[in-house]
Structure formats: C-alpha cells, structure tokens
Design a protein around this motif. Structure first.
Motif, PDB file in Angstrom:
ATOM      1  N   SER A  49     -21.452  11.046  -8.648  1.00 36.71           N
ATOM      2  CA  SER A  49     -22.580  11.903  -8.303  1.00 36.71           C
ATOM      3  C   SER A  49     -22.859  12.975  -9.354  1.00 36.71           C
ATOM      4  CB  SER A  49     -22.349  12.556  -6.938  1.00 36.71           C
ATOM      5  OG  SER A  49     -21.205  13.397  -6.976  1.00 36.71           O
ATOM      6  N   GLN A  76     -29.254  17.125  -5.054  1.00 40.70           N
ATOM      7  CA  GLN A  76     -28.049  17.131  -4.226  1.00 40.70           C
ATOM      8  C   GLN A  76     -28.328  16.603  -2.831  1.00 40.70           C
ATOM      9  OE1 GLN A  76     -25.521  17.294  -6.634  1.00 40.70           O
ATOM     10  NE2 GLN A  76     -24.525  18.028  -4.774  1.00 40.70           N
ATOM     11  N   GLU A  77     -29.518  16.895  -2.315  1.00 40.20           N
ATOM     12  CA  GLU A  77     -29.885  16.383  -0.999  1.00 40.20           C
ATOM     13  C   GLU A  77     -29.992  14.866  -1.030  1.00 40.20           C
ATOM     14  OE1 GLU A  77     -33.230  16.994   2.531  1.00 40.20           O
ATOM     15  OE2 GLU A  77     -33.582  17.836   0.537  1.00 40.20           O
ATOM     16  N   SER A  80     -26.412  13.457  -1.312  1.00 39.39           N
ATOM     17  CA  SER A  80     -25.704  13.594  -0.044  1.00 39.39           C
ATOM     18  C   SER A  80     -26.123  12.496   0.925  1.00 39.39           C
ATOM     19  CB  SER A  80     -25.973  14.969   0.561  1.00 39.39           C
ATOM     20  OG  SER A  80     -25.352  15.083   1.825  1.00 39.39           O
ATOM     21  N   GLU A  81     -27.429  12.292   1.070  1.00 37.78           N
ATOM     22  CA  GLU A  81     -27.912  11.266   1.998  1.00 37.78           C
ATOM     23  C   GLU A  81     -27.507   9.866   1.543  1.00 37.78           C
ATOM     24  OE1 GLU A  81     -31.887  11.451   3.391  1.00 37.78           O
ATOM     25  OE2 GLU A  81     -31.891  13.640   3.590  1.00 37.78           O
ATOM     26  N   TYR A 130     -17.488  11.710  -2.633  1.00 41.68           N
ATOM     27  CA  TYR A 130     -17.984  12.456  -1.477  1.00 41.68           C
ATOM     28  C   TYR A 130     -16.973  13.524  -1.057  1.00 41.68           C
ATOM     29  CZ  TYR A 130     -20.104  12.983   3.206  1.00 41.68           C
ATOM     30  OH  TYR A 130     -20.701  13.453   4.346  1.00 41.68           O
ATOM     31  N   ALA A 133     -17.041  16.385  -3.490  1.00 46.00           N
ATOM     32  CA  ALA A 133     -18.289  17.137  -3.379  1.00 46.00           C
ATOM     33  C   ALA A 133     -18.194  18.204  -2.291  1.00 46.00           C
ATOM     34  CB  ALA A 133     -19.455  16.194  -3.085  1.00 46.00           C
ATOM     35  N   GLY A 134     -17.320  17.982  -1.324  1.00 45.65           N
ATOM     36  CA  GLY A 134     -17.141  18.955  -0.263  1.00 45.65           C
ATOM     37  C   GLY A 134     -16.599  20.287  -0.752  1.00 45.65           C
ATOM     38  N   ASP A 137     -20.062  21.993  -1.762  1.00 43.88           N
ATOM     39  CA  ASP A 137     -21.239  21.924  -0.903  1.00 43.88           C
ATOM     40  C   ASP A 137     -20.804  21.787   0.549  1.00 43.88           C
ATOM     41  OD1 ASP A 137     -23.480  20.655   0.617  1.00 43.88           O
ATOM     42  OD2 ASP A 137     -24.485  20.746  -1.319  1.00 43.88           O
ATOM     43  N   PHE A 140     -21.686  18.525   2.454  1.00 44.23           N
ATOM     44  CA  PHE A 140     -20.758  17.439   2.198  1.00 44.23           C
ATOM     45  C   PHE A 140     -19.487  17.626   3.025  1.00 44.23           C
ATOM     46  CE2 PHE A 140     -23.311  17.038  -1.652  1.00 44.23           C
ATOM     47  CZ  PHE A 140     -23.374  15.672  -1.830  1.00 44.23           C
ATOM     48  N   GLN A 144     -18.053  15.088   5.809  1.00 43.63           N
ATOM     49  CA  GLN A 144     -16.743  14.451   5.666  1.00 43.63           C
ATOM     50  C   GLN A 144     -15.870  14.699   6.887  1.00 43.63           C
ATOM     51  OE1 GLN A 144     -13.820  16.110   3.051  1.00 43.63           O
ATOM     52  NE2 GLN A 144     -13.394  14.117   2.142  1.00 43.63           N
TER      53      GLN A 144
END
Length: 219
Positions: A49, A76-77, A80-81, A130, A133-134, A137, A140, A144
């Motif tokens: 990402s 980023q949106e 994320s999706e 993912y 990324a948490g 963000d 995220f 998760q």
C-alpha cells in the motif's frame, strides 16, 4: 451540377443536438467506487500500500485522477476499502467452506489447508500490509480489530461444534482460538520471509499439531 446535387450542397447540415445531462448514461456512484476499489486490490498485492498512489489507482481503473478524488477523500480511503474487500472475500470463502463441513473437526482441517497453499502468500502479504497500516491509521486499526474478532469467533465455533460432536475436548475454546490465530499469523510471516524456510506442508503440520495436542477427544 444536377439539381439534386445542388440541393444537397445548399442544404445546411442539421446541428447535432447536445445530449442533456439527464439523458446520459452514467454509472451510479457506488458502481464507480467499487470499480476503483477493485482496481486497487492487485496493486496493493504486488507493490504494498505504501507504494500505491492516486495516479496508479486511476490508471489501473481506467479513469482520471479527478474521478478518483471526486469519489474518495484520499488515496488512503481507496486503499483501506481495497484491503477490506480482499480480506472479507478471503475469509468469507473460508467461512462458507467451514460451514458446509460435515463436522467441526473437518471444518478446522479445511481452515488449516486453506490458510496455507501456493496461492495464499498473496493474501498474507495483503494481510500484513493491512496490519502495519493500523499503526498510522485508526480506520485500519478498527477494521483489523473487527476482523480478528470475527476470525476468532469462527475458530471458536468450530471447536465448540467439534466438542459437541465428541471429537474435541477443550475447556476454553476462546483461549484456543487466540493461540490458533497467533500461530497462523506467525507461520505466515515466516513463510513470506522464508527465514528459515517454511514449506506449505510444514506450516500446515504445525497447526495440525496444535489441534492434536490441545483438542484431545473427550473421554
């Protein structure tokens, strides 16, 4: 020049009528959003990402950068999706297979076999992307946490089913689910890094061993 030819030459061409905006065929917003998100999935799998920008997504989706920024607040949106879409599809397939298993024990075996195949490294790369990324963000991170809760519930349900059927003996299925998921994550990370090397069958064998040791048949 003949009379008919002259008439054709003199007759002005009819002006092309502009198509009113209300008459144009336009894809609904949700369809466009879905197409853009779908296009982002393979980009994240291939590059991660952090290496995917809005221009990459637009090019993959076959739309302008403006179209992407119109439908999403940020790249980023989109990412994320896209990650959620891939992960939810992956686990939905696992859940469906487990739900149709003839027993809880078989369902757990199906999960183990599906977690580690020659194709699942793509999923695990997405999952760890993912995961990381948490750290930066909260959306995220919340996603998760919800996925882990659902995943633990799936494992717990299979263990409880197996216990009801007399195949498993387990005092705390929820506690087992935590260890099962943690071991699966660790094995997946080792497989991606291959340090030390971990073949698919060996990864499965470690999870089979956990089941064998901790879920001894009642009685």
């Amino acid at each position: 020049m003949t009379s008919s030819s002259a008439d054709r030459t003199a007759r002005p061409k009819a002006a092309r009528r502009a198509v009113a905006a209300s008459e144009r065929t336009r894809q609904p917003t949700e369809v466009r959003r879905r197409l853009i998100v779908e296009a982002a999935v393979p980009l994240i799998v291939e590059r991660g990402s952090a290496a995917v920008g809005v221009r990459d997504v637009a090019a993959a989706a076959g739309v302008s950068v403006g179209t992407v920024t119109y439908h999403f607040e940020s790249v980023q949106e989109v990412l994320s999706e896209a990650m959620v879409l891939h992960i939810e599809r992956y686990y939905a397939a696992l859940s469906e297979a487990a739900a149709h298993a003839t027993s809880g024990a078989e369902g757990l075996r199906l999960l183990i076999d599906a977690l580690f195949t020659d194709d699942t490294d793509r999923h695990w790369r997405m999952w760890f992307d993912y995961w990381h990324a948490g750290d930066r963000d909260q959306a995220f991170a919340r996603g998760q946490a919800a996925r882990y809760e659902s995943w633990h519930g799936e494992i717990r349900s299979l263990v409880e089913r197996g216990a009801d059927e007399g195949d498993f003996g387990c005092a705390d299925p929820a506690d087992f689910a935590v260890r099962f998921a943690a071991l699966a994550d660790g094995l997946a990370l080792q497989r991606l890094r291959q340090a030390p090397p971990l073949p698919t069958e060996a990864a499965r064998r470690h999870l089979y061993r956990l089941v064998e040791v901790e879920l001894k048949a009642a009685g």
